[in-house]
Design a protein around this motif. Structure first.
Motif, short mmCIF file in Angstrom:
data_model
loop_
_atom_site.label_atom_id
_atom_site.label_comp_id
_atom_site.label_asym_id
_atom_site.label_seq_id
_atom_site.Cartn_x
_atom_site.Cartn_y
_atom_site.Cartn_z
N ARG A 60 42.64 -36.02 35.89
CA ARG A 60 43.66 -35.53 34.95
C ARG A 60 43.09 -35.31 33.56
N GLY A 61 42.11 -36.11 33.18
CA GLY A 61 41.48 -35.95 31.87
C GLY A 61 41.97 -36.92 30.82
N TYR A 62 43.15 -37.47 31.02
CA TYR A 62 43.68 -38.47 30.08
C TYR A 62 44.85 -39.18 30.74
N ASN A 63 45.18 -40.34 30.19
CA ASN A 63 46.32 -41.11 30.67
C ASN A 63 47.56 -40.68 29.89
N GLN A 64 48.59 -40.23 30.57
CA GLN A 64 49.78 -39.72 29.88
C GLN A 64 50.50 -40.79 29.08
N SER A 65 50.25 -42.07 29.38
CA SER A 65 50.90 -43.15 28.64
C SER A 65 50.19 -43.43 27.31
N ASP A 66 48.94 -43.01 27.17
CA ASP A 66 48.18 -43.29 25.94
C ASP A 66 48.80 -42.65 24.70
N PRO A 67 49.12 -41.34 24.72
CA PRO A 67 49.69 -40.76 23.49
C PRO A 67 51.03 -41.36 23.12
N PHE A 68 51.83 -41.76 24.11
CA PHE A 68 53.10 -42.43 23.83
C PHE A 68 52.83 -43.77 23.15
N ALA A 69 51.87 -44.52 23.66
CA ALA A 69 51.50 -45.81 23.05
C ALA A 69 50.99 -45.60 21.63
N GLU A 70 50.18 -44.57 21.45
CA GLU A 70 49.62 -44.28 20.13
C GLU A 70 50.71 -43.94 19.12
N GLY A 71 51.68 -43.11 19.54
CA GLY A 71 52.77 -42.75 18.65
C GLY A 71 53.64 -43.94 18.29
N MET A 72 53.94 -44.79 19.29
CA MET A 72 54.73 -45.97 19.02
C MET A 72 54.01 -46.92 18.08
N ALA A 73 52.72 -47.10 18.31
CA ALA A 73 51.93 -48.00 17.48
C ALA A 73 51.94 -47.55 16.02
N GLU A 74 51.88 -46.24 15.81
CA GLU A 74 51.89 -45.70 14.45
C GLU A 74 53.20 -46.05 13.74
N SER A 75 54.34 -45.82 14.42
CA SER A 75 55.62 -46.07 13.78
C SER A 75 55.95 -47.56 13.65
N LEU A 76 55.52 -48.34 14.64
CA LEU A 76 55.79 -49.78 14.61
C LEU A 76 54.76 -50.56 13.81
N ARG A 77 53.68 -49.86 13.42
CA ARG A 77 52.58 -50.50 12.69
C ARG A 77 52.06 -51.70 13.48
N THR A 78 51.80 -51.42 14.73
CA THR A 78 51.34 -52.43 15.68
C THR A 78 50.07 -51.91 16.35
N PRO A 79 49.05 -52.75 16.53
CA PRO A 79 47.84 -52.29 17.21
C PRO A 79 48.11 -51.95 18.67
N TRP A 80 47.34 -51.00 19.20
CA TRP A 80 47.44 -50.69 20.62
C TRP A 80 46.05 -50.65 21.21
N HIS A 81 45.95 -50.89 22.50
CA HIS A 81 44.65 -50.95 23.17
C HIS A 81 44.75 -50.17 24.47
N ALA A 82 44.06 -49.02 24.53
CA ALA A 82 44.13 -48.16 25.70
C ALA A 82 43.57 -48.83 26.95
N ALA A 83 42.64 -49.76 26.77
CA ALA A 83 41.99 -50.41 27.91
C ALA A 83 42.36 -51.88 28.02
#
Length: 199
Positions: free
Chosen positions: A98-121
């Motif tokens: 697929r080339g990327y995990n579709q859940s990653d950009p959602f996690a990234e966007g949430m982390a930005e607004s919540l000011r919370t770290p996220w870890h793709a792995a």
């Protein structure tokens, strides 16, 4: 950037607390989930399904990022707080295809607004599984029962971890992730998805 249709508001559905009648039965009596949260209602052949197909199969990562920022902003306004955000992982073979995990950009966007770290792995899928799409509830459970592991237990020790995915259906995949996180030392686990499918 992908422009989200204004009419998507017609399909809004947000579970602001655990115990929602629509979401909680997926987990009742099994894994202790702190909050079960979804942003949109998934209807077959509806606008939300179209959006998710753009994200999942058409390379439109912006869809996930925008929805993640919007939902993260709403949750922040409601004073939801998490220590770490972790997306449900894909198996390496599916990720390569697929080339990327579709859940990653959602996690990234949430982390930005919540000011919370996220870890793709933060989680790793250690077994390839068949698609969940045409499986019943029991088959979905059996399909993902032992396929995830925590990559770095020290990273989640004593933390409230938010696990994110694209769609909540039976909850089998999300509960499998929550179980291994709790076993590895997370104090609480919540889940958040872009959409919730009617069951």
């Amino acid at each position: 950037m992908y422009q989200l249709p204004h009419a998507i508001a017609l399909h809004r559905l947000s579970f602001a607390v655990s115990g929602s009648e629509s979401a909680e039965p997926s987990f009742l009596g099994r894994t202790p989930i702190c909050h079960t949260l979804s942003y949109l209602r998934f209807l077959r052949r509806g606008r939300v399904q179209h959006l998710l197909h753009q994200l999942k199969y058409r390379g439109q990562r912006d869809v996930g990022q925008v929805l993640g920022r919007w939902y993260g902003h709403e949750l922040a306004q409601q004073n939801f707080q998490f220590d770490l955000i972790v997306p449900v992982p894909l198996h390496p073979s599916k990720l390569a295809k697929r080339g990327y995990n579709q859940s990653d950009p959602f996690a990234e966007g949430m982390a930005e607004s919540l000011r919370t770290p996220w870890h793709a792995a933060g989680l790793r899928r250690i077994e390839h599984t068949d698609s969940q799409t045409r499986k019943n509830r029991l088959e979905r459970w059996e399909n993902v029962a032992n396929v995830f592991e925590v990559t770095d237990p020290a990273m989640i020790q004593g933390k409230h971890v938010l696990v994110v995915d694209d769609v909540l259906t039976t909850g089998a995949t999300l509960e499998a992730c929550a179980s291994v996180l709790l076993a590895a030392g997370a104090t609480e686990v919540s889940i958040a998805t872009i959409a919730c499918a009617d069951r």
